[in-house]
Design an enzyme around this catalytic site. Structure first.
Site, mmCIF file in Angstrom:
data_model
loop_
_atom_site.group_PDB
_atom_site.id
_atom_site.type_symbol
_atom_site.label_atom_id
_atom_site.label_comp_id
_atom_site.label_asym_id
_atom_site.label_seq_id
_atom_site.Cartn_x
_atom_site.Cartn_y
_atom_site.Cartn_z
ATOM 1 N N ASP A 163 5.473 31.377 13.365
ATOM 2 C CA ASP A 163 6.129 31.639 12.095
ATOM 3 C C ASP A 163 7.430 32.363 12.444
ATOM 4 O OD1 ASP A 163 6.502 32.110 9.273
ATOM 5 O OD2 ASP A 163 5.740 34.138 9.594
ATOM 6 N N ASP B 264 9.568 34.717 9.833
ATOM 7 C CA ASP B 264 9.735 36.004 9.170
ATOM 8 C C ASP B 264 8.590 36.964 9.495
ATOM 9 O OD1 ASP B 264 11.975 34.841 8.066
ATOM 10 O OD2 ASP B 264 11.066 34.513 6.105
#
Length: 168
Positions: A28, A30
């Site tokens: 991922d 963020d």
């Protein structure tokens, strides 16, 4: 840069201790690779990764472990701009960066189709419990994203799971 090389060398030593490694590692963005939400940022911002991330990414790349991005960012153009500015975009064999109101199951279906990698041969770093819960049901090995930001947690968390998991 010197710190990145030290982290890379340490990560390579840790990786060398394990035979069973994932064929594909999915990240991922963020609050997993970088310490902010890119959709809250201006495209002109100079982004930064978590402190140890660069060295660990280079170690994984050097060991021939394919890496992919899976992000539900509502601003994929900012995310890809940041990856370019950081000079790491070319390290990833695929990017699945698109907004979705659901969990990352669609991201992983696309990753599977693009790479041909089975779910049980993937390792996924994310910071959202809901994504972790849903994707783990697909057979993917999961690591809570904020556990990997330095070599000691990389060794204690990531490689503990790598050695316990049997990647095919």
């Amino acid at each position: 840069m010197e710190g990145d090389e030290k982290v890379k060398e340490e990560a390579l030593q840790i990786i060398a201790l394990h035979r069973d490694l994932p064929r594909l590692i999915v990240f991922d963005l963020d609050y997993t690779l970088w310490p902010f939400n890119c959709h809250c940022c201006n495209e002109d911002k100079m982004p930064s990764l978590f402190p140890q991330a660069t060295g660990i990414l280079y170690a994984l790349k050097d060991k021939g472990i394919d890496m992919v991005i899976a992000s539900r960012s509502p601003t994929p153009e900012i995310a890809t701009t940041f990856l370019d500015r950081l000079g790491i975009r070319s390290m990833f064999v695929a990017e699945e960066i698109f907004f979705s109101r659901t969990h990352k199951t669609e991201h992983f279906q696309r990753i599977h189709r693009r790479t041909g990698t089975r779910f049980d041969s993937m390792l996924f770093f994310d910071d959202e419990d809901s994504n972790i819960e849903v994707v783990s049901k697909m057979g993917v090995t999961i690591i809570f994203g904020t556990q990997w930001g330095n070599p000691s947690s990389f060794e204690a968390g990531t490689l503990r799971l790598l050695s316990e998991a049997k990647f095919i």
